[in-house]
Design a protein around this motif. Structure first.
Motif, PDB file in Angstrom:
ATOM      1  N   VAL A   1      90.048 103.638 -89.593  1.00  0.00           N
ATOM      2  CA  VAL A   1      90.385 102.593 -88.984  1.00  0.00           C
ATOM      3  C   VAL A   1      89.134 101.898 -87.975  1.00  0.00           C
ATOM      4  O   VAL A   1      88.529 100.589 -87.837  1.00  0.00           O
ATOM      5  N   SER A   2      88.051 103.383 -87.543  1.00  0.00           N
ATOM      6  CA  SER A   2      87.344 102.705 -86.708  1.00  0.00           C
ATOM      7  C   SER A   2      86.038 102.694 -87.152  1.00  0.00           C
ATOM      8  O   SER A   2      85.088 101.405 -86.536  1.00  0.00           O
ATOM      9  N   ILE A   3      85.533 102.379 -88.155  1.00  0.00           N
ATOM     10  CA  ILE A   3      84.542 102.367 -89.333  1.00  0.00           C
ATOM     11  C   ILE A   3      84.843 100.636 -89.232  1.00  0.00           C
ATOM     12  O   ILE A   3      83.571 100.152 -88.825  1.00  0.00           O
ATOM     13  N   PRO A   4      85.284 100.109 -89.985  1.00  0.00           N
ATOM     14  CA  PRO A   4      85.415  98.360 -90.192  1.00  0.00           C
ATOM     15  C   PRO A   4      85.550  97.654 -88.938  1.00  0.00           C
ATOM     16  O   PRO A   4      84.623  96.558 -88.626  1.00  0.00           O
ATOM     17  N   SER A   5      86.145  98.141 -87.861  1.00  0.00           N
ATOM     18  CA  SER A   5      86.504  97.937 -86.476  1.00  0.00           C
ATOM     19  C   SER A   5      84.956  97.623 -86.131  1.00  0.00           C
ATOM     20  O   SER A   5      85.346  97.056 -84.826  1.00  0.00           O
ATOM     21  N   ASN A   6      84.789  99.013 -86.145  1.00  0.00           N
ATOM     22  CA  ASN A   6      83.101  99.260 -85.028  1.00  0.00           C
ATOM     23  C   ASN A   6      82.341  98.740 -85.518  1.00  0.00           C
ATOM     24  O   ASN A   6      81.082  97.519 -84.978  1.00  0.00           O
TER      25      ASN A   6
END
Length: 123
Positions: free
Chosen positions: A45-50
């Motif tokens: 989730v951190s990938i597209p969120s960041n």
């Protein structure tokens, strides 16, 4: 033309990776729900969120910083997937699509970061 983060191919691939990882983690043992399942989901989730947060900032320097965080999360996720193979939760075949996506996203991170850094140096 890029209007917002949803137009970025790297964000779209990150979202696809997240869907794949969520499907994979549903197959893990229930006792791992607060362990590796939770960790893998946070990483993916951190990938597209960041990517989204960084692109939404009004600073190229900040965008690069958020891309670097997302890149780190993709390496973390890759490690977790490989660990799941090592401890025989998944077969190599189970994770091959996710690993290929991670590899492609990694190349895109490198390219985008380099492009943004060159933009900074010409300002």
């Amino acid at each position: 033309m890029i209007k917002n983060y949803k137009d970025l191919e790297i964000w779209q691939m990150g979202m696809l990776l997240a869907k794949k990882v969520y499907a994979l983690t549903k197959k893990l043992p229930k006792e791992e729900i607060y362990g590796i399942v939770s960790q893998m989901r946070r990483s993916v989730v951190s990938i597209p969120s960041n990517i989204a947060e960084g692109q939404s900032r009004n600073s190229t320097k900040e965008f690069i910083q958020f891309l670097s965080i997302a890149k780190g999360s993709s390496s973390e996720l890759e490690t977790q997937l490989l660990l799941c193979v090592e401890i025989e939760y998944f077969s190599r075949e189970d994770i091959i699509e996710s690993l290929e996506l991670i590899s492609n996203i990694g190349k895109m991170f490198n390219s985008l970061i380099k492009k943004l850094q060159s933009k900074l140096s010409t300002v």
